[in-house]
Design a protein around this motif. Structure first.
Motif, PDB file in Angstrom:
ATOM      1  N   ARG A  24       7.108 -55.261  92.321  1.00  0.00           N
ATOM      2  CA  ARG A  24       6.161 -55.001  91.249  1.00  0.00           C
ATOM      3  C   ARG A  24       5.375 -56.236  90.874  1.00  0.00           C
ATOM      4  O   ARG A  24       5.845 -57.369  90.994  1.00  0.00           O
ATOM      5  CB  ARG A  24       6.891 -54.451  90.024  1.00  0.00           C
ATOM      6  CG  ARG A  24       7.865 -55.417  89.383  1.00  0.00           C
ATOM      7  CD  ARG A  24       8.591 -54.705  88.251  1.00  0.00           C
ATOM      8  NE  ARG A  24       7.630 -54.232  87.247  1.00  0.00           N
ATOM      9  CZ  ARG A  24       7.940 -53.314  86.317  1.00  0.00           C
ATOM     10  NH1 ARG A  24       9.142 -52.771  86.281  1.00  0.00           N
ATOM     11  NH2 ARG A  24       7.042 -52.951  85.429  1.00  0.00           N
ATOM     12  N   TYR A  25       4.143 -56.001  90.406  1.00  0.00           N
ATOM     13  CA  TYR A  25       3.286 -57.072  89.923  1.00  0.00           C
ATOM     14  C   TYR A  25       2.271 -56.524  88.942  1.00  0.00           C
ATOM     15  O   TYR A  25       2.104 -55.295  88.811  1.00  0.00           O
ATOM     16  CB  TYR A  25       2.583 -57.794  91.087  1.00  0.00           C
ATOM     17  CG  TYR A  25       1.800 -56.885  92.010  1.00  0.00           C
ATOM     18  CD1 TYR A  25       2.269 -56.612  93.290  1.00  0.00           C
ATOM     19  CD2 TYR A  25       0.590 -56.318  91.604  1.00  0.00           C
ATOM     20  CE1 TYR A  25       1.558 -55.799  94.152  1.00  0.00           C
ATOM     21  CE2 TYR A  25      -0.124 -55.498  92.458  1.00  0.00           C
ATOM     22  CZ  TYR A  25       0.360 -55.237  93.729  1.00  0.00           C
ATOM     23  OH  TYR A  25      -0.349 -54.428  94.567  1.00  0.00           O
ATOM     24  N   ASP A  26       1.612 -57.427  88.263  1.00  0.00           N
ATOM     25  CA  ASP A  26       0.608 -57.072  87.271  1.00  0.00           C
ATOM     26  C   ASP A  26      -0.383 -58.227  87.224  1.00  0.00           C
ATOM     27  O   ASP A  26      -0.127 -59.247  86.601  1.00  0.00           O
ATOM     28  CB  ASP A  26       1.259 -56.859  85.901  1.00  0.00           C
ATOM     29  CG  ASP A  26       0.272 -56.344  84.857  1.00  0.00           C
ATOM     30  OD1 ASP A  26       0.705 -56.105  83.715  1.00  0.00           O
ATOM     31  OD2 ASP A  26      -0.919 -56.199  85.185  1.00  0.00           O
ATOM     32  N   TYR A  27      -1.499 -58.071  87.942  1.00  0.00           N
ATOM     33  CA  TYR A  27      -2.485 -59.138  88.060  1.00  0.00           C
ATOM     34  C   TYR A  27      -3.744 -58.809  87.263  1.00  0.00           C
ATOM     35  O   TYR A  27      -4.190 -57.655  87.242  1.00  0.00           O
ATOM     36  CB  TYR A  27      -2.886 -59.360  89.524  1.00  0.00           C
ATOM     37  CG  TYR A  27      -1.764 -59.795  90.431  1.00  0.00           C
ATOM     38  CD1 TYR A  27      -1.459 -59.069  91.578  1.00  0.00           C
ATOM     39  CD2 TYR A  27      -1.015 -60.943  90.161  1.00  0.00           C
ATOM     40  CE1 TYR A  27      -0.439 -59.466  92.433  1.00  0.00           C
ATOM     41  CE2 TYR A  27       0.005 -61.338  91.002  1.00  0.00           C
ATOM     42  CZ  TYR A  27       0.293 -60.603  92.132  1.00  0.00           C
ATOM     43  OH  TYR A  27       1.306 -60.995  92.965  1.00  0.00           O
ATOM     44  N   MET A  52      -0.724 -59.161  99.239  1.00  0.00           N
ATOM     45  CA  MET A  52      -0.094 -58.369  98.211  1.00  0.00           C
ATOM     46  C   MET A  52       0.332 -57.017  98.770  1.00  0.00           C
ATOM     47  O   MET A  52      -0.309 -56.482  99.681  1.00  0.00           O
ATOM     48  CB  MET A  52      -1.034 -58.174  97.020  1.00  0.00           C
ATOM     49  CG  MET A  52      -2.356 -57.520  97.358  1.00  0.00           C
ATOM     50  SD  MET A  52      -3.644 -57.765  96.095  1.00  0.00           S
ATOM     51  CE  MET A  52      -2.858 -57.137  94.641  1.00  0.00           C
TER      52      MET A  52
END
Length: 119
Positions: free
Chosen positions: A105-108, A28
């Motif tokens: 962008r990410y949202d884990y 990531m």
């Protein structure tokens, strides 16, 4: 595929302490914000604490002075939540969250770990 795995939850008596950990597996880009949220039965999920890559943190009023969030920015992205002076109101499922708002962008979210404060 990135996965967040929480650990450290359990049953503790009022006034006790627990330390939650959340470790990310998989590749990531650098995490910008790491956070802990919780959801009690019948209630909405709420922010408990979050910390930026620069180390700036903020807390829910209900946990200020009792909880401390910290992060490890090394290869194994890890965030911790030290919880002291626990009360029954802290009983909830605790979730960690890793966010990145910039390019890539990410949202884990993690799967959650149960914290129960009871005598």
């Amino acid at each position: 595929q990135v996965q967040l795995v929480e650990s450290g939850g359990g049953l503790v008596q009022p006034g006790g302490s627990l330390r939650l950990s959340c470790v990310a597996s998989g590749s990531m880009l650098p995490v910008e914000t790491m956070g802990w949220y919780r959801q009690a039965p019948g209630k909405q999920r709420e922010l408990v604490a979050q910390i930026t890559r620069a180390g700036n943190s903020n807390y829910a009023d209900s946990v200020k002075g009792r909880f401390t969030i910290s992060r490890d920015n090394n290869a194994k992205n890890t965030v911790y939540l030290q919880m002291n002076s626990l009360t029954p109101d802290d009983t909830a499922v605790y979730y960690c969250r890793f966010e990145r708002a910039r390019i890539g962008r990410y949202d884990y979210w993690g799967q959650g770990t149960q914290v129960t404060v009871s005598s």
